[in-house]
Design an enzyme around this catalytic site. Structure first.
Site, PDB file in Angstrom:
ATOM      1  N   GLU A  60       0.812  -1.221   0.000  1.00 36.96           N
ATOM      2  CA  GLU A  60       0.000   0.000   0.000  1.00 36.96           C
ATOM      3  C   GLU A  60       0.842   1.266   0.000  1.00 36.96           C
ATOM      4  O   GLU A  60       0.502   2.256  -0.655  1.00 36.96           O
ATOM      5  CB  GLU A  60      -0.954  -0.002   1.201  1.00 36.96           C
ATOM      6  CG  GLU A  60      -2.072  -1.018   1.097  1.00 36.96           C
ATOM      7  CD  GLU A  60      -1.675  -2.418   1.513  1.00 36.96           C
ATOM      8  OE1 GLU A  60      -0.515  -2.624   1.911  1.00 36.96           O
ATOM      9  OE2 GLU A  60      -2.523  -3.329   1.434  1.00 36.96           O
ATOM     10  N   HIS A 129      -9.911  -6.330  10.225  1.00 38.17           N
ATOM     11  CA  HIS A 129     -10.516  -6.034   8.924  1.00 38.17           C
ATOM     12  C   HIS A 129     -11.899  -5.397   9.053  1.00 38.17           C
ATOM     13  O   HIS A 129     -12.643  -5.350   8.082  1.00 38.17           O
ATOM     14  CB  HIS A 129     -10.635  -7.317   8.078  1.00 38.17           C
ATOM     15  CG  HIS A 129      -9.327  -7.834   7.595  1.00 38.17           C
ATOM     16  ND1 HIS A 129      -8.339  -8.249   8.446  1.00 38.17           N
ATOM     17  CD2 HIS A 129      -8.837  -7.997   6.336  1.00 38.17           C
ATOM     18  CE1 HIS A 129      -7.296  -8.661   7.741  1.00 38.17           C
ATOM     19  NE2 HIS A 129      -7.561  -8.507   6.456  1.00 38.17           N
TER      20      HIS A 129
END
Lengths: 325, 428
Positions: A60, A129
């Site tokens: 990322e 998550h």
């Protein structure tokens, strides 16, 4: 006017961007060959090709930084980070670079980067998550944070985001992709920084965004059946924040509840509650209430996870208790 | 040393009183316990006595003004003495100019006089819990917060409370006007004249002060006190016979014992054995009353009052009968003392004059129990295996569960029953 789900509204928004502007390209994990973790970019690779639909490694920091760099030199990148949880890996690129470059270069550089990401819990994806960090980004000057709750708003806000020259965190709630709503054929935009009065009312103002708007609407429905008139406000964007609409509403109702999915400690609801009491203290009939998830990591077990996501009944109970309604 | 006399609290739930008339003038000398003013509470006009002798130095409350409980209304001291009062007088109603009369307010530490009439000095604006919008609204409308009952958490006065108060304000004004300051009688029942232009629902009758008071007290009691109830059928045959006998023999002396007198006497005797029923609940303990003051529910056209015969623990049946009669008479002509209005420690509610079997009563705060009795009626009962005609009555005790439990309620009621079924012990 046609009905569509929020996922399709986002696909439509992205196609428009790709079709109308050659500078636009998409970049992110699994957006190409796989069609997107939430299938928003399904078929895009075949349609637009590898140069504009770019699959990235699981890195990322690299691809968010690359997006910011591309934006600096005149491209209009739309970068997708699979979930907001993973933006933490790239937070230095977002907060220290994308958000600061325009300021630190005295405006010589603009960073028109749209960082699409998926926020919220409720899908049994467990503690790492299921988080919501849009409130963190909303506290950073230089970033705009867009949090749509309906297909109509998702498309309209995205159109306005494309025209903005600032880096934008565009956070789509995982549980809203299948929400259906009317989307007109004709072109429209929704300006960033303008909240939506989802429902007018006179007794209490319920302030929510993203996944919590429907929870607020459920509470309003319960209130309605009990002769209490609730006004529901959908913030649409956390930054800029439309404080004016909130304060006007609270001046009318004298009672405010801010509903947010994430943890109470440090939640953006705290900032909003504080702003409201500063601006409308003499109009308040009770404390500005905050309904947030409890300060615990999201459990995996479905029953436990549901216990930490705010529900309409929480709002109703708190309003009844605190305002004597 | 000058003494401030304050608006006394003459009733549970009394928050303000109207100074109907001053019986003295400034400069006049008064003896201790002399009546100096007539003060109207929610229920009646009563005489206000000075607890200190001296000269009336300053009358702070004008006739007709409504003063919150605890507010100084008059200063008594030595002639020519210099004095300061601890707070400005806030007149809450009365004239269109809300007067704030400052009388030589100094920065001295306020004197706290032990001679002050029993008051609740806690009621000051800053100690009233009210929401910001309620404060603002009340200020804009000129309504003192002390007059408004809060309905929110912790008794917070909310916007709605102020709005509701404002709605009823017109009625209150008309009521004040209709009460002429000269009269010493209870305020006449308010029957507001509706103007034809009034577009409020035509069937809504504004609440009289007594109605408001009853509403407040009963709601407070029912919401704070967990009531429970125990009922028993009481064989009154012997009690009725005894009563008949007494009245026949003592009528030349003006004695007329009623069924209610017997119930009062039986309750007194039972309360001596069960002092918890003569006590009341506070957050940090049970407060036992020193004396037994039996309150009697008396209804009239306006509503209901529950005055008490005071300190009747060692009184004979004959004395009790006289006290109850006297209480009823004086309640009808409005000459009850504040202590009689509020001093009850246990109550009796008797609907025996109606043909009702039984009912349950609401406890009158801060009391902890009330005995509700129905009518005495003839009915067949089984005695020693035989069906005979007996005169029976159903009694129901309502009690505060925070102090007593069901078994104690049962024991109490059975003791009352036993006394009434064997009434000789009450007279001998």
């Amino acid at each position: 006017m046609s009905e569509m789900i929020l996922r399709d509204a986002m696909s439509k928004a992205l196609r428009e961007a790709l079709d109308q502007d050659d500078r636009v390209f998409l970049m992110g994990e699994d957006i190409g060959a796989y069609g997107g973790a939430y299938a928003v970019t399904k078929g895009f690779l075949e349609e637009y090709g590898e140069e504009r639909i770019r699959d990235t490694p699981i890195s990322e920091s690299v691809f968010v930084g690359a997006g910011a760099g591309a934006a600096m030199i005149g491209m209009r990148p739309i970068v997708e980070v699979m979930t907001i949880n993973f933006t933490l890996v790239a937070i230095d690129q977002i907060v220290n670079h994308a958000a600061k470059l325009s300021y630190m270069s005295n405006g010589q550089f603009k960073v028109p980067l749209i960082l699409r990401t998926v926020t919220g819990g409720g899908g049994q994806l467990a503690a790492t998550h299921s988080q919501s960090f849009e409130n963190w980004y909303a506290s950073v000057p230089g970033l705009k944070v867009v949090v749509p709750a309906t297909p109509y708003d998702a498309l309209g806000l995205f159109r306005a985001s494309r025209k903005d020259n600032n880096p934008i965190i565009f956070a789509e709630h995982a549980m809203l992709y299948r929400v259906r709503g009317e989307v007109p054929e004709e072109y429209y935009e929704i300006p960033l920084g303008k909240a939506r009065i989802a429902q007018e009312g006179s007794d209490v103002t319920l302030i929510a965004y993203s996944g919590m708007v429907k929870v607020a609407e459920e509470a309003a429905e319960i209130f309605y059946r009990n002769d209490i008139s609730a006004e529901v406000i959908d913030l649409r964007t956390l930054s800029p924040l439309d404080l004016e609409t909130l304060v006007n509403s609270v001046k009318k109702t004298s009672r405010a509840v801010v509903i947010e999915e994430t943890w109470k400690t440090g939640g953006f609801s705290g900032s909003i509650a504080s702003d409201i009491q500063e601006a409308a203290f003499d109009f308040l009939d009770g404390p500005v209430l905050r309904i947030n998830g409890p300060d615990v990591p999201a459990p995996y077990a479905k029953n436990l996870e549901q216990l930490m996501i705010p529900k309409a009944s929480w709002i109703v109970d708190q309003v009844k208790y605190n305002f004597g309604l | 040393m000058a003494t401030e006399l304050r608006m006394p609290q003459m009733g549970y739930d009394m928050e303000e009183g109207t100074v109907v008339k001053w019986l003295v003038q400034e400069g006049e000398t008064v003896k201790r316990n002399a009546p100096i003013a007539e003060i109207e509470t929610d229920k009646a006009v009563v005489e206000f006595e000075t607890e200190t002798e001296g000269t009336i130095l300053k009358i702070l409350a004008s006739e007709g003004s409504v003063i919150p409980v605890g507010q100084t209304i008059v200063v008594v001291g030595s002639e020519g003495e210099e004095f300061t009062i601890t707070e400005p007088l806030q007149v809450t109603e009365d004239s269109d100019t809300p007067v704030t009369e400052n009388v030589e307010i100094s920065n001295k530490i306020p004197e706290i006089s032990e001679n002050n009439v029993a008051t609740d000095p806690e009621i000051t604006p800053s100690s009233i819990i009210a929401s910001p919008i309620a404060r603002k609204l009340a200020e804009d409308l000129g309504i003192p917060l002390s007059k408004i009952q809060g309905s929110g958490p912790n008794g917070r006065i909310t916007k709605t409370d102020v709005e509701n108060f404002q709605d009823s304000d017109d009625e209150q004004v008309s009521e004040t006007i209709s009460t002429t300051p000269e009269t010493t009688q209870a305020p006449p029942e308010v029957t507001p004249v509706k103007s034809s232009s009034n577009n409020s629902p035509s069937d809504k009758q504004p609440l009289s002060r007594m109605r408001q008071q009853i509403a407040r007290v009963t709601v407070k009691s029912k919401s704070e006190k967990p009531h429970f109830y125990v009922s028993a059928e009481i064989d009154m045959t012997r009690a009725m016979a005894l009563r008949k006998q007494i009245n026949e023999q003592l009528s030349p002396e003006g004695v007329k014992i009623t069924v209610n007198d017997l119930i009062v006497k039986a309750s007194i005797e039972t309360l001596k054995k069960f002092p918890k029923f003569n006590a009341y609940y506070e957050e940090d303990g049970i407060v036992y009353n020193d004396s037994i003051n039996i309150a009697i529910a008396i209804s009239d056209d306006e509503g209901l009052i529950v005055p008490a015969i005071l300190d009747c623990g060692d009184k004979s049946l004959r004395q009790i009968s006289q006290m109850v009669k006297d209480l009823a008479q004086r309640s009808s002509n409005g000459t009850l003392s504040p202590q009689e209005y509020t001093g009850g420690t246990f109550a009796i509610s008797n609907l025996g004059m109606y043909d009702v079997t039984s009912f349950v009563a609401i406890i009158h705060p801060p009391q902890s129990a009330v005995l509700a009795v129905g009518t005495v009626t003839e009915k067949p009962v089984v005695k020693d295996g035989e069906i005979v005609i007996a005169q029976t009555m159903v009694g129901t005790i309502s009690a505060d569960h925070r102090i007593v439990d069901g078994a104690e309620g049962a024991e109490f009621l059975v003791a009352v029953k036993s006394l009434l079924e064997n009434p000789m012990s009450m007279v001998v």
